[in-house]
Design a protein around this motif. Structure first.
Motif, PDB file in Angstrom:
ATOM      1  N   LEU A   1      34.197  43.812  42.776  1.00 18.15           N
ATOM      2  CA  LEU A   1      33.060  42.354  43.357  1.00 18.15           C
ATOM      3  C   LEU A   1      34.444  41.860  43.831  1.00 18.15           C
ATOM      4  CD1 LEU A   1      30.160  42.055  40.924  1.00 18.15           C
ATOM      5  CD2 LEU A   1      30.638  43.149  43.132  1.00 18.15           C
ATOM      6  N   SER A   2      34.695  41.324  44.977  1.00 17.60           N
ATOM      7  CA  SER A   2      34.984  40.290  45.955  1.00 17.60           C
ATOM      8  C   SER A   2      33.572  39.347  45.641  1.00 17.60           C
ATOM      9  CB  SER A   2      36.533  40.230  46.608  1.00 17.60           C
ATOM     10  OG  SER A   2      35.296  41.122  47.166  1.00 17.60           O
ATOM     11  N   ILE A   3      34.397  38.011  45.891  1.00 18.28           N
ATOM     12  CA  ILE A   3      33.633  36.831  46.921  1.00 18.28           C
ATOM     13  C   ILE A   3      34.531  36.710  48.121  1.00 18.28           C
ATOM     14  CG2 ILE A   3      34.934  34.997  45.235  1.00 18.28           C
ATOM     15  CD1 ILE A   3      32.205  34.179  45.013  1.00 18.28           C
ATOM     16  N   ASP A   4      33.570  36.015  49.496  1.00 17.55           N
ATOM     17  CA  ASP A   4      33.519  35.551  50.316  1.00 17.55           C
ATOM     18  C   ASP A   4      34.411  33.847  50.099  1.00 17.55           C
ATOM     19  OD1 ASP A   4      34.855  34.858  52.548  1.00 17.55           O
ATOM     20  OD2 ASP A   4      33.359  36.000  53.322  1.00 17.55           O
ATOM     21  N   GLU A   5      35.431  33.551  50.375  1.00 22.55           N
ATOM     22  CA  GLU A   5      36.166  32.088  49.835  1.00 22.55           C
ATOM     23  C   GLU A   5      35.319  31.196  50.879  1.00 22.55           C
ATOM     24  OE1 GLU A   5      39.469  30.526  48.466  1.00 22.55           O
ATOM     25  OE2 GLU A   5      39.360  32.033  46.673  1.00 22.55           O
ATOM     26  N   ARG A   6      35.484  32.140  52.436  1.00 26.21           N
ATOM     27  CA  ARG A   6      34.601  30.659  53.008  1.00 26.21           C
ATOM     28  C   ARG A   6      32.845  30.535  53.100  1.00 26.21           C
ATOM     29  NH1 ARG A   6      35.614  35.339  57.814  1.00 26.21           N
ATOM     30  NH2 ARG A   6      35.370  36.718  56.194  1.00 26.21           N
ATOM     31  N   SER A   7      32.820  31.429  52.299  1.00 25.43           N
ATOM     32  CA  SER A   7      31.125  31.131  51.875  1.00 25.43           C
ATOM     33  C   SER A   7      30.854  30.503  51.550  1.00 25.43           C
ATOM     34  CB  SER A   7      30.460  32.493  51.070  1.00 25.43           C
ATOM     35  OG  SER A   7      30.530  32.528  50.271  1.00 25.43           O
ATOM     36  N   TYR A   8      31.505  29.416  50.275  1.00 29.59           N
ATOM     37  CA  TYR A   8      31.549  28.140  49.245  1.00 29.59           C
ATOM     38  C   TYR A   8      32.690  27.173  49.627  1.00 29.59           C
ATOM     39  CZ  TYR A   8      34.466  30.441  46.277  1.00 29.59           C
ATOM     40  OH  TYR A   8      35.147  30.404  44.768  1.00 29.59           O
TER      41      TYR A   8
ATOM     42  N   HIS B   1      39.396  37.056  46.075  1.00 26.38           N
ATOM     43  CA  HIS B   1      39.167  37.051  45.216  1.00 26.38           C
ATOM     44  C   HIS B   1      38.412  37.880  44.758  1.00 26.38           C
ATOM     45  CE1 HIS B   1      37.077  32.488  43.734  1.00 26.38           C
ATOM     46  NE2 HIS B   1      37.921  33.547  42.593  1.00 26.38           N
ATOM     47  N   PRO B   2      38.972  38.571  43.864  1.00 24.95           N
ATOM     48  CA  PRO B   2      38.529  39.652  42.627  1.00 24.95           C
ATOM     49  C   PRO B   2      37.281  38.853  41.360  1.00 24.95           C
ATOM     50  CG  PRO B   2      40.349  39.574  41.441  1.00 24.95           C
ATOM     51  CD  PRO B   2      39.766  38.302  42.758  1.00 24.95           C
ATOM     52  N   LEU B   3      35.605  39.637  41.497  1.00 26.99           N
ATOM     53  CA  LEU B   3      34.699  38.777  40.935  1.00 26.99           C
ATOM     54  C   LEU B   3      34.248  39.712  39.766  1.00 26.99           C
ATOM     55  CD1 LEU B   3      33.373  35.950  41.244  1.00 26.99           C
ATOM     56  CD2 LEU B   3      31.254  37.758  41.874  1.00 26.99           C
ATOM     57  N   ALA B   4      34.154  40.679  39.769  1.00 30.20           N
ATOM     58  CA  ALA B   4      34.420  41.957  38.351  1.00 30.20           C
ATOM     59  C   ALA B   4      34.585  42.671  38.617  1.00 30.20           C
ATOM     60  CB  ALA B   4      32.656  41.857  38.516  1.00 30.20           C
ATOM     61  N   TRP B   5      35.091  43.634  37.330  1.00 24.73           N
ATOM     62  CA  TRP B   5      36.228  44.826  37.107  1.00 24.73           C
ATOM     63  C   TRP B   5      35.998  45.536  36.308  1.00 24.73           C
ATOM     64  CZ3 TRP B   5      38.044  39.946  37.846  1.00 24.73           C
ATOM     65  CH2 TRP B   5      39.061  39.367  36.808  1.00 24.73           C
ATOM     66  N   TYR B   6      36.963  46.848  36.267  1.00 23.25           N
ATOM     67  CA  TYR B   6      36.899  47.468  35.120  1.00 23.25           C
ATOM     68  C   TYR B   6      38.447  47.650  34.757  1.00 23.25           C
ATOM     69  CZ  TYR B   6      36.981  51.881  37.733  1.00 23.25           C
ATOM     70  OH  TYR B   6      37.465  53.197  38.308  1.00 23.25           O
ATOM     71  N   HIS B   7      37.997  48.603  33.537  1.00 22.89           N
ATOM     72  CA  HIS B   7      39.995  49.001  33.223  1.00 22.89           C
ATOM     73  C   HIS B   7      39.837  49.290  31.857  1.00 22.89           C
ATOM     74  CE1 HIS B   7      42.118  46.386  31.117  1.00 22.89           C
ATOM     75  NE2 HIS B   7      41.364  45.586  31.951  1.00 22.89           N
ATOM     76  N   GLU B   8      40.891  51.285  31.635  1.00 21.23           N
ATOM     77  CA  GLU B   8      40.854  51.397  29.953  1.00 21.23           C
ATOM     78  C   GLU B   8      42.328  50.702  29.913  1.00 21.23           C
ATOM     79  OE1 GLU B   8      40.706  55.533  30.501  1.00 21.23           O
ATOM     80  OE2 GLU B   8      39.565  56.328  31.013  1.00 21.23           O
ATOM     81  N   PHE B   9      41.765  49.874  28.379  1.00 23.47           N
ATOM     82  CA  PHE B   9      43.384  49.448  27.920  1.00 23.47           C
ATOM     83  C   PHE B   9      43.234  49.971  26.278  1.00 23.47           C
ATOM     84  CE2 PHE B   9      44.599  45.441  26.040  1.00 23.47           C
ATOM     85  CZ  PHE B   9      45.960  45.742  26.591  1.00 23.47           C
ATOM     86  N   ASP B  10      44.711  50.271  26.360  1.00 25.98           N
ATOM     87  CA  ASP B  10      44.762  50.514  25.334  1.00 25.98           C
ATOM     88  C   ASP B  10      43.940  51.280  24.110  1.00 25.98           C
ATOM     89  OD1 ASP B  10      46.698  50.020  22.913  1.00 25.98           O
ATOM     90  OD2 ASP B  10      45.667  47.706  22.168  1.00 25.98           O
ATOM     91  N   GLY B  11      43.320  52.241  24.938  1.00 27.43           N
ATOM     92  CA  GLY B  11      42.904  52.779  24.129  1.00 27.43           C
ATOM     93  C   GLY B  11      40.961  53.192  24.096  1.00 27.43           C
TER      94      GLY B  11
END
Length: 834
Positions: free
Chosen positions: A207-214, A223-233
């Motif tokens: 997800l990203s957020i539009d900084e023009r809207s606030y 402006h990232p708002l949520a993410w995922y990744h594999e990390f260290d196992g």
């Protein structure tokens, strides 16, 4: 595209739900869970830890958040374990968890043993979910940078005007993830919107957020708002939504959160602790010999029964490892016109067939008796008889002309598995009149301050790493694949071009890759006139190349082409095709493309590699930990394929994990309980044991010191680990009648001189590279603002006040810590400074 405006329903206050009391914690947090076979019929993990401890700001949404997430867990047929008791972070308890959820946690919430348990949990295959303030956890205090890499970033700020809670437009970036597949492409949501710092480049943003809207966002267009990744196992999901109570009644957010939990849970297989980080307390130092005098290099026989130790002032020592008996093999007449200089006896190594031919190779500086040059840097072959060097057997492989500039000899010799020898050489340039940047002085009198004449000169061997094949008859041949194909382009011995002061090198015997640490310049900050600040480098060489010095530093940050003749700055060097404009250049006019460093770090804490800390720096490499290949190694499998590095000034050893693209995944401490006194040469031997030669924490001591020693690190898998104790209080028992608060400030100031590497250049009562602390006190005590003046001098640095050596600025040390150092300095007397 549909834009849906969501109206939040205010929920009634909910009670915090605590499901399942924590069992009595394991005494050491590292008791290995019972081994389980990973089969299809084995029961899946069925519990989820929901953790909401805070040491900073406490969100009033925590009770409803915990209750809501507990219900989401139950809806999946799993058991929520909700607690704020950090003692649950031990192997036996975490081994039961399919995932860990941090719900609006803040501050420093886990001790070092609990942190280790969480690392081991993720490495064993666990899942993690971070909600909102999870990024405001474990980043302001302490140094648990692993968690920042895990969660993907750290909280920087949030808007406060007109309110911290605002409505904003959110966009789905990846609709194929379980946390976003049910969301509309764009929608409005009301919450508190975090800005982030130190964000991981391994994130997959959702997800990203539009900084023009606030109002008040700091990221700009993206402006990232949520993410995922594999990390260290393990598997990691983070969402910045979740500040307000109302969020936990919103159906879209709950579906988003449920999908993130699903990702972290994966198939809920039982965890596998076979290849996780061992408890650092299992590593101990075994000292083989101490009380050496300026030891700078060493090498071991193939059976580890003997060691050669190089002492800079000219002695080559033989150590019988079993008996710890030390003998003088030779005392060479080396160039050392004054005490505080880097020239001298530099390095020695055994021939790969030493057991049969008794040949060694020695690199040292000597006076050029022909008078053509100030001195020479010589590589010679010698024969050894009964642990004594036959000086008449010397056969000179080559002499490299040097200028008497004071500095940058380099100094390491290493063989690869093919019998090729790598030779590390410094740029032989004086760094003190180049504004802390690349020395490129083009004036007639600027020879000593011109590294383009050496490191940037393809027809000069200085500032290089050479690769040759000794023929064991006192000569050598050139192996195929060095940097220059013809003598017209450059010297055929050159493998790596563009080094400053490569003091240690290491060869991965399984891949042939070369690693080296390069000590960097002193500039404290970027300037428009000269270019970037100084960095030390850890470099990986997979093929011959030009590694930048003196036209670029770090990750190919170019310097300005400053014209010292006309005192005028110019364009940046082009790292892809830099022009060597030195009047003393005898080689290529256009240099090969510069290669970036693997790791680079300044005096201040690096935002890219924060694990490396701050303070003085002197980068070193020990090498790649070998693969077992069916043989038992000294340390656990966890370390295989990882890079071991060190730093003389900061006196630590770190382990670097990289991916297949040579991107750094994480950096962690190795054996942090071992207190080192200036490690200067390190080697990982074939049996997997790390050997360390310590010079001592003071430059040029001129006498035997207990700190100057050769040792190795042992691992004990069976030692009984003690119950973790709280950090010991600082000893203020020698207060001399001072108040307890003042005593504490002085004691903390003394400790800060160690933590910030001040003691590498300053002794309490004896001159070293810089003045003694007592001399500093005596010079400034009469000032009314003595404490403030010293604290400011630490921040701004100095040049010429106490001699030739400049003190770089230490403005990265916080003011209160600098004031404590000043308090300690001003407390010294001739008696207590001994």
């Amino acid at each position: 595209m549909n834009i849906i405006k969501l109206t939040h329903v205010v929920a009634a206050c909910c009670l915090t739900l605590f499901v399942g009391a924590c069992s009595e914690p394991n005494s050491n947090n590292e008791t290995r869970p019972a081994k389980v076979e990973n089969t299809e019929t084995q029961a899946k993990l069925s519990s989820v830890l929901i953790f909401s401890k805070t040491e900073g700001w406490r969100h009033d949404s925590i009770p409803v958040a915990v209750e809501t997430i507990s219900q989401l867990v139950k809806d999946q047929g799993l058991t929520p374990v909700a607690t704020e008791d950090a003692s649950i972070f031990n192997d036996n308890e975490l081994n039961k968890m399919a995932a860990i959820v941090f719900v609006n946690t803040t501050g420093d919430i886990l001790n070092e043993y609990q942190q280790l348990a969480m690392e081991r949990y993720i490495q064993a295959g666990g899942g993690f979910v971070g909600v909102h303030a999870a990024t405001d956890t474990e980043h302001d205090k302490g140094n648990w940078h692993w968690f920042q890499r895990l969660v993907g970033g750290a909280f920087k700020a949030h808007p406060g005007d007109p309110s911290n809670v605002q409505q904003a437009k959110i966009r789905v970036l990846d609709p194929n993830h379980p946390s976003t597949s049910m969301l509309p492409e764009k929608f409005y949501f009301t919450d508190e919107w975090y800005d982030f710092k130190e964000m991981s480049d391994r994130r997959h943003d959702l997800l990203s957020i539009d900084e023009r809207s606030y109002q008040g966002g700091l990221h700009g267009d993206y402006h990232p708002l949520a993410w995922y990744h594999e990390f260290d196992g393990g598997r990691v999901f983070y969402t910045a939504i979740g500040h307000s109570k109302e969020a936990y009644q919103n159906e879209l957010f709950l579906e988003h959160l449920t999908g993130g939990l699903d990702y972290a849970l994966a198939d809920r297989k039982p965890l596998n602790y076979d290849n996780v980080r061992p408890d650092p307390r299992r590593f101990k130092q075994k000292v083989v010999i101490d009380s050496l005098v300026e030891p700078v290099s060493f090498d071991l026989t193939d059976d580890y029964s003997g060691a050669m130790i190089v002492q800079r002032e000219g002695k080559l020592l033989w150590l019988d490892v079993a008996s710890q008996q030390l003998e003088t093999m030779a005392e060479l007449d080396v160039f050392k016109p004054k005490k505080r200089i880097e020239f001298g006896l530099l390095a020695a190594t055994f021939d790969p067939d030493f057991d049969k031919n008794k040949i060694i190779y020695v690199m040292y500086n000597l006076e050029d008796k022909s008078g053509k040059h100030d001195l020479l840097q010589r590589l010679s072959q010698f024969k050894v008889t009964d642990k004594k060097v036959d000086m008449d057997s010397e056969q000179v492989l080559f002499d490299i002309p040097n200028d008497d500039t004071c500095c940058h000899t380099g100094g390491n010799l290493e063989f690869d598995s093919q019998g090729n020898m790598f030779i590390a050489l410094g740029d032989n340039a004086n760094p003190f009149k180049s504004n802390g940047s690349g020395p490129i002085n083009n004036t007639p009198e600027g020879t000593a301050h011109d590294a383009l004449r050496s490191a940037g000169n393809s027809q000069d061997l200085r500032g290089k790493i050479l690769r040759i094949t000794p023929d064991k008859q006192g000569s050598y041949s050139i192996p195929k694949g060095n940097l220059f194909a013809s003598k017209e382009q450059g010297r055929p011995e050159i493998y790596v071009m563009g080094t400053r002061n490569p003091y240690t090198i290491a060869v991965d015997q399984q891949t042939g890759d070369l690693y080296y640490g390069d000590v960097g310049p002193d500039a404290k900050k970027d300037t428009a006139e000269f270019g970037p600040r100084g960095y030390d480098e850890i470099n990986k060489v997979t093929q011959p190349g030009f590694f930048g010095w003196p036209i670029a530093i770090g990750n190919n940050q170019p310097y300005r082409m400053y014209d010292y003749q006309n005192q005028k700055t110019d364009k940046l060097f082009n790292p892809l095709a830099a022009k060597n404009f030195s009047p003393r250049n005898t080689g290529l006019k256009t240099l090969p493309p510069a290669q970036p460093a693997l790791v680079w770090y300044p005096y201040a804490q690096s935002p890219r590699f924060p694990e490396l800390g701050k303070g003085g720096r002197n980068a070193l490499v020990a090498g790649i930990y070998p693969a077992a290949n069916g043989e038992a190694l000294a340390y656990p499998e966890y370390y295989q394929g990882k890079l071991f590095i060190s730093d003389f000034m900061r006196s630590w050893i770190k382990v670097v994990t990289v991916d297949e693209y040579d991107d750094v995944i994480k950096i962690e401490d190795f054996a942090p309980s071992v207190k080192l006194g200036g490690p200067l040469d390190l080697s990982i031997e074939k049996d997997g044991r790390l050997w360390i030669l310590e010079y001592g924490s003071q430059w040029w001591p001129g006498e035997k010191t207990k700190e100057a020693k050769l040792s190795y690190i042992e691992f004990d898998a069976d030692v009984e680990l003690a119950i973790p104790e709280d950090e010991p209080e600082i000893d203020v028992s020698q207060g001399g009648g001072l108040g307890h608060e003042t005593q504490l400030l002085i004691a903390e100031g003394k400790e800060a001189t160690v933590n910030n590497s001040c003691i590498a250049c300053h002794k309490p009562n004896d001159k070293s590279v810089g003045p003694s602390f007592l001399q500093v006190k005596e010079k400034y005590l009469a000032r009314e603002d003595a404490k403030d003046y010293i604290a400011q001098a630490i921040a701004s640095g100095s040049n010429g006040k106490w001699g030739e050596h400049a003190m770089p600025a230490h403005d990265f040390i916080k003011l209160d810590e600098r004031e404590k150092i000043a308090e300690y300095i001003l407390s010294l007397t001739a008696e207590n400074a001994k």
